[in-house]
Scaffold this active site. Structure first.
Site, mmCIF file in Angstrom:
data_model
loop_
_atom_site.group_PDB
_atom_site.id
_atom_site.type_symbol
_atom_site.label_atom_id
_atom_site.label_comp_id
_atom_site.label_asym_id
_atom_site.label_seq_id
_atom_site.Cartn_x
_atom_site.Cartn_y
_atom_site.Cartn_z
ATOM 1 N N GLU A 284 -6.387 0.124 -17.865
ATOM 2 C CA GLU A 284 -5.312 0.759 -17.088
ATOM 3 C C GLU A 284 -4.253 1.257 -18.055
ATOM 4 O O GLU A 284 -3.725 0.489 -18.858
ATOM 5 C CB GLU A 284 -4.710 -0.237 -16.083
ATOM 6 N N CYS B 217 -0.174 2.705 -4.881
ATOM 7 C CA CYS B 217 0.281 1.975 -3.689
ATOM 8 C C CYS B 217 1.351 0.949 -4.024
ATOM 9 O O CYS B 217 2.421 0.929 -3.436
ATOM 10 C CB CYS B 217 -0.897 1.287 -3.009
ATOM 11 N N CYS C 146 3.082 3.079 -1.320
ATOM 12 C CA CYS C 146 3.267 2.381 -0.043
ATOM 13 C C CYS C 146 4.294 1.259 -0.079
ATOM 14 O O CYS C 146 5.166 1.171 0.786
ATOM 15 C CB CYS C 146 1.951 1.769 0.443
ATOM 16 N N LYS D 199 7.956 2.364 -0.992
ATOM 17 C CA LYS D 199 8.359 3.279 0.077
ATOM 18 C C LYS D 199 8.690 2.503 1.353
ATOM 19 O O LYS D 199 9.711 2.757 2.002
ATOM 20 C CB LYS D 199 7.229 4.275 0.339
ATOM 21 N N ALA E 239 -8.600 5.082 -21.031
ATOM 22 C CA ALA E 239 -10.038 5.060 -21.318
ATOM 23 C C ALA E 239 -10.655 6.339 -20.785
ATOM 24 O O ALA E 239 -10.182 6.909 -19.796
ATOM 25 C CB ALA E 239 -10.686 3.851 -20.657
ATOM 26 N N GLY F 163 5.630 19.489 3.764
ATOM 27 C CA GLY F 163 5.598 19.089 5.170
ATOM 28 C C GLY F 163 4.569 18.029 5.473
ATOM 29 O O GLY F 163 4.291 17.730 6.632
ATOM 30 N N TYR G 23 2.958 13.949 4.877
ATOM 31 C CA TYR G 23 3.568 12.664 5.216
ATOM 32 C C TYR G 23 4.540 12.178 4.148
ATOM 33 O O TYR G 23 5.565 11.554 4.472
ATOM 34 C CB TYR G 23 2.501 11.618 5.551
ATOM 35 N N GLU H 11 8.289 11.340 5.186
ATOM 36 C CA GLU H 11 8.740 9.950 5.048
ATOM 37 C C GLU H 11 10.003 9.874 4.198
ATOM 38 O O GLU H 11 10.982 9.199 4.568
ATOM 39 C CB GLU H 11 7.630 9.099 4.420
ATOM 40 N N ASP I 121 -8.623 7.689 -4.519
ATOM 41 C CA ASP I 121 -8.043 9.035 -4.447
ATOM 42 C C ASP I 121 -8.674 10.008 -5.432
ATOM 43 O O ASP I 121 -8.608 11.224 -5.238
ATOM 44 C CB ASP I 121 -6.532 8.978 -4.713
ATOM 45 N N HIS J 212 4.426 -6.957 29.688
ATOM 46 C CA HIS J 212 5.680 -6.357 30.160
ATOM 47 C C HIS J 212 6.885 -7.232 29.826
ATOM 48 O O HIS J 212 6.775 -8.446 29.889
ATOM 49 C CB HIS J 212 5.589 -6.167 31.682
ATOM 50 N N GLU K 265 2.721 -1.278 26.499
ATOM 51 C CA GLU K 265 2.023 -1.439 27.784
ATOM 52 C C GLU K 265 1.616 -0.081 28.362
ATOM 53 O O GLU K 265 0.667 0.017 29.137
ATOM 54 C CB GLU K 265 2.884 -2.207 28.792
#
Length: 451
Positions: A34, A42, A47, A50, A114, A175, A177, A181, A302, A434, A439
């Protein structure tokens, strides 16, 4: 031929880490490289931070509502540096969890870039080469800026979490997500937000009725949304950046954020040289088992540009291990994936939009929009939407779309029923809880329209 590893994973995001861990638990010799931080988009720049920012941005509304419920409550200013410090401490903690997961399962890690040298060889940035029976590419994606004058001075979603100060004003271009957001988040945190989108309506690809309500509510909440509008360029000006818009207007903003799409991380990876085919956007082309045209090389998440969602990457990683290491060929199931968009109002969706369903077969649409009790009592005009798309031939619920506070939590539960093939009759047979907003999903008796 003896290989150094049974599996070498390139990319330490959610999908790559899951595949590495599960393969190692099964006895495989696994390594992972990595180049940046463990946890990927994420956890580190998507995610998780955010959603924490969404929570932070909703408190002014909660405090206002508290007064309507009889509480003496007053909001001071928002302390961005204090929040940011705590946010990054949480991201550090989560990265530590990811590193520990790998270490405790015997995965050898390389904190460097890598790339592929050939079908079984990985070349590390420090010049070393290692061999592996199987190579899994899980390098994810990155935000891209458009080719416009001055665009290099704009920011992307990656940069939001590192701002020294919150700007007074921001233009968000896009425009999808991510754009929508962050428009809600920054608006809630007190930034004057303007949003340009070149299309006719935000959130392209989602249910049109839901998109329309979200756009209306965003405007009512204070986002200055301009549809059919793009920028021609940006240049430095006193107080920030001068923007020339396609509608002829010029305005100065403190910051400009581009949320204009993402691209797979495949550049200079040695993939094509090793025989791996890439698509038009640079995505790795794979089959239903996540295998590339090179038998020893697989790709998930991704970087394949299939369904770009964290839980999907994780499931693709699990299916890869089942297929390659457990002798149980497992295709990835991309059907009926529940999704939440953390706009304000929140949006939960599963299955077909009304428009998609109409193109396939005759359908009945059950839909209701109303003011929820909690917000209505507080004097707010917020509206919510509950919608079911039902097959006229089979009575199956083909899609469910919810725009409401907590829509993400609701759609997870509805997603189970829709995935199981529940019919409208099954929904009708379920007793309502309820008083709740949800519902309405089981109390809509007559279709509002067919088609």
């Amino acid at each position: 031929m003896a290989f150094d590893y049974d599996l070498f994973v390139i990319g330490g995001g959610s999908g790559g880490v899951r595949a590495a861990r599960v393969a190692a638990q099964g006895g495989a010799r696994v390594a992972l490289a990595e180049v940046d931080r463990y946890g990927g988009t994420c956890v580190i720049r998507g995610c998780v931070p955010k959603k924490l920012m969404v929570f932070a941005s909703e408190y002014p509304g909660h405090i206002e509502d508290a007064q309507s419920y009889g509480w003496t409550a007053h909001s001071g200013g928002f302390d961005w540096p204090a929040f940011k410090t705590k946010l990054h401490a949480e991201l550090d903690r989560l990265e530590g969890v990811y590193r520990k997961i790998l270490g405790s399962n015997g995965v050898e890690t390389f904190d460097q870039r890598a790339r592929l040298r050939d079908a079984h060889t990985v070349e590390l940035a420090d010049g070393r080469s290692v061999t592996a029976k199987h190579i899994l590419v899980a390098t994810g994606g990155r935000p891209v800026k458009p080719d416009l004058p001055g665009a290099e001075d704009g920011i992307t979603s990656n940069d939001i979490f590192h701002l020294d100060d919150l700007p007074r004003s921001m233009l968000i271009i896009g425009g999808g997500y991510i754009a929508c957001e962050f428009a809600g988040i920054l608006n809630g945190l007190g930034v004057q937000v303007t949003q340009f989108y070149r299309g006719a309506q935000i959130l392209r690809g989602f249910d049109e009725e839901a998109r329309g309500l979200i756009a209306e509510e965003m405007i009512n909440n204070g986002v200055d949304l301009h549809l059919g509008t793009n920028i021609l360029g940006m240049e430095p000006a006193e107080g920030g950046w001068r923007i020339k818009a396609t509608n002829g207007t010029e305005q100065v903003f403190d910051k400009v954020m581009f949320a204009t799409g993402r691209a797979p991380n495949t550049a200079d990876m040695g993939l094509e040289e090793a025989g791996v085919k890439l698509g038009r956007k640079g995505e790795v082309i794979v089959d239903e088992y996540s295998q590339t045209g090179v038998p020893s090389v697989y790709a998930i998440g991704d970087v394949t540009d299939r369904v770009n969602l964290t839980p999907v990457a994780i499931r693709e990683g699990m299916a890869f291990v089942e297929t390659v290491f457990n002798g149980n060929p497992t295709p990835v199931d991309h059907e009926l994936i529940p999704t939440a968009v953390f706009t304000q109002p929140e949006f939960g969706t599963v299955g077909l939009s009304e428009e998609e369903a109409r193109e396939r077969e005759p359908v009945d649409i059950y839909c209701t929009s109303f003011k929820p009790m909690q917000q209505s009592f507080a004097g707010r005009s917020d509206r919510v939407l509950m919608k079911l798309v039902v097959s006229r031939a089979t009575d199956k619920v083909l899609g469910c779309h919810i725009v409401a506070p907590g829509a993400g939590e609701m759609i997870q539960m509805v997603g189970i029923a829709v995935k199981m093939g529940a019919t409208k009759t099954d929904f009708d047979r379920t007793v309502a809880v309820h008083p709740t907003m949800s519902e309405e999903v089981v109390t809509m008796k007559e279709p509002v329209r067919g088609g």
